[in-house]
Design a protein around this motif. Sequence first.
Motif, PDB file in Angstrom:
ATOM      1  N   ASP A   1       0.804  -1.218   0.000  1.00  0.00           N
ATOM      2  CA  ASP A   1       0.000   0.000   0.000  1.00  0.00           C
ATOM      3  C   ASP A   1       0.840   1.272   0.000  1.00  0.00           C
ATOM      4  O   ASP A   1       0.288   2.379  -0.069  1.00  0.00           O
ATOM      5  N   TYR A   2       2.171   1.136   0.104  1.00  0.00           N
ATOM      6  CA  TYR A   2       3.045   2.294   0.192  1.00  0.00           C
ATOM      7  C   TYR A   2       4.280   2.089  -0.686  1.00  0.00           C
ATOM      8  O   TYR A   2       4.572   0.975  -1.116  1.00  0.00           O
TER       9      TYR A   2
ATOM     10  N   MET B   1       5.174   7.221   1.038  1.00  0.00           N
ATOM     11  CA  MET B   1       3.949   7.739   0.420  1.00  0.00           C
ATOM     12  C   MET B   1       2.955   6.607   0.185  1.00  0.00           C
ATOM     13  O   MET B   1       3.343   5.498  -0.209  1.00  0.00           O
ATOM     14  N   ARG B   2       1.700   6.905   0.453  1.00  0.00           N
ATOM     15  CA  ARG B   2       0.638   5.924   0.242  1.00  0.00           C
ATOM     16  C   ARG B   2       0.264   5.879  -1.242  1.00  0.00           C
ATOM     17  O   ARG B   2       0.228   6.887  -1.923  1.00  0.00           O
TER      18      ARG B   2
ATOM     19  N   ARG C   1       8.516   3.914  -1.022  1.00  0.00           N
ATOM     20  CA  ARG C   1       9.481   4.714  -0.281  1.00  0.00           C
ATOM     21  C   ARG C   1      10.531   5.307  -1.217  1.00  0.00           C
ATOM     22  O   ARG C   1      11.011   4.633  -2.136  1.00  0.00           O
TER      23      ARG C   1
ATOM     24  N   ASP D   1      -2.049   5.512  -4.510  1.00  0.00           N
ATOM     25  CA  ASP D   1      -3.391   5.732  -5.027  1.00  0.00           C
ATOM     26  C   ASP D   1      -3.576   4.779  -6.205  1.00  0.00           C
ATOM     27  O   ASP D   1      -2.890   4.893  -7.225  1.00  0.00           O
TER      28      ASP D   1
ATOM     29  N   THR E   1       2.992  10.148   3.828  1.00  0.00           N
ATOM     30  CA  THR E   1       2.563   9.573   5.101  1.00  0.00           C
ATOM     31  C   THR E   1       3.584   9.784   6.205  1.00  0.00           C
ATOM     32  O   THR E   1       3.233  10.080   7.345  1.00  0.00           O
ATOM     33  N   LYS E   2       4.861   9.655   5.876  1.00  0.00           N
ATOM     34  CA  LYS E   2       5.921   9.761   6.881  1.00  0.00           C
ATOM     35  C   LYS E   2       7.142  10.383   6.247  1.00  0.00           C
ATOM     36  O   LYS E   2       7.470  10.112   5.087  1.00  0.00           O
TER      37      LYS E   2
ATOM     38  N   ASN F   1      -0.120  12.409  -0.805  1.00  0.00           N
ATOM     39  CA  ASN F   1      -0.244  11.224   0.047  1.00  0.00           C
ATOM     40  C   ASN F   1       1.046  10.928   0.817  1.00  0.00           C
ATOM     41  O   ASN F   1       1.364   9.766   1.067  1.00  0.00           O
TER      42      ASN F   1
END
Length: 423
Positions: free
Chosen positions: A275-276, A356-357, A278, A359, A308-309, A306
Amino acid sequence: AYDSLDPNGNITIKWDIISWTPDGYVATVTMFNYQQFRHIPAPGWQLGWSWAKKEVIWSMVGAQATEQGDCSKFKSAPPHCCKRDPTIVDLLPGTPFNQQIANCCKAGVIKTFNQDPGNAASSFQISVGLAGTTNKTVKMPKNFTLRAPGPGYTCGRALVGRPTKYYSSDGRRVTQALMSWNVTCTYSQFLAQKTPTCCVSLSSFYNDTIVNCPTCSCGCQNNITRPGSCVNDNSPYLQSAINGPGKLTGQPLVQCTSHMCPIRIHWHVKLNYKDYWRVKVTITNFNYRMNYTDWNMVAQHPNFDNITKLFSFNYKPLTPYGGRINDTAMFWGMKFYNDLLNQAGPLGNAQSELLMRKDSETFTFQKGWAFPRRVYFNGDNCVMPSPDDYPWLPSASPLTKQPWTLPLLVFWTALATLLAYYV
């Protein structure tokens, strides 16, 4: 000077007359940095103008003129500056308190509102003589110039504006300037320097190819016509080259590379999860004469909505298109940790990773989608590799992913034919 990522960015100079004197006035001059990601670094700003009449500067607080000029016609107590076109610089930190005003004495460094809103302005006070003592007799200065520190800014003419209001410390009383002028200065990278100052290299986990910065992105090695234009990191003359004639003028001394850029930004697509995904970003300083203090990087990518961290960098989304699209992000170092990008050498780099998530409607590794569209460093647009050179995604074809399949298929076909012949 228009920048699509910061369409309203400018530096606004406010010239506020706060009191009249027997032969002129006292004014407070303030520079506001309304640019989202472009600051004024060391050695700081230089502000200049031309007087409309025969004005002189009697005294200054919070700044000083670089030259006094010819004040011989004044028999006693000569003015601070008599030049028709004075150049003003900020005072250094540690200036005595009786020579300071608010927002002064930072060696000419002005931060951006995004990074440090408390230091996004610079002010000084000026006492002007031989200037007129009413709103009808005083004249606006002309031909404003702003060097910050190079000639990247173009300033418009001074315009009469709404008088600035000042609030008392307790907020219960409001006073206003007797007269206010506004000057707007906009930045152009083409005016600031003839060549780019940074470049971008790319790599990914799904391809062994590393796409380096384009050759001669910021200039070419040419020690014949430009001796000392670069220096090797293992040169025995490295220290003497750093301390050479260009040290006092701030002339860059870069490490000899194929791209010859002071700054390289490397974007590496590191990992792919369900789902992510990096990304690792590395900023490398190749300039032996420059420590980039309070640096920032701006990048444009469709998946930045998106994020995320983020590790070891500060982050703020930018919305240059009126908030409709969130595909631009500003990154900068953490205070007292990596906000200082040291000069070329083992410590001359800063790194971070972005998680990042995905899409499902837009995410793909094909056609270079995973790489940034544009990258800026300290407000300057970096040179990107050609899209044809981006790391390509291996084909999903079984023959490409498993090259042993075709010989094995031929072997079994031949064996089946042989068995069928004997049977």
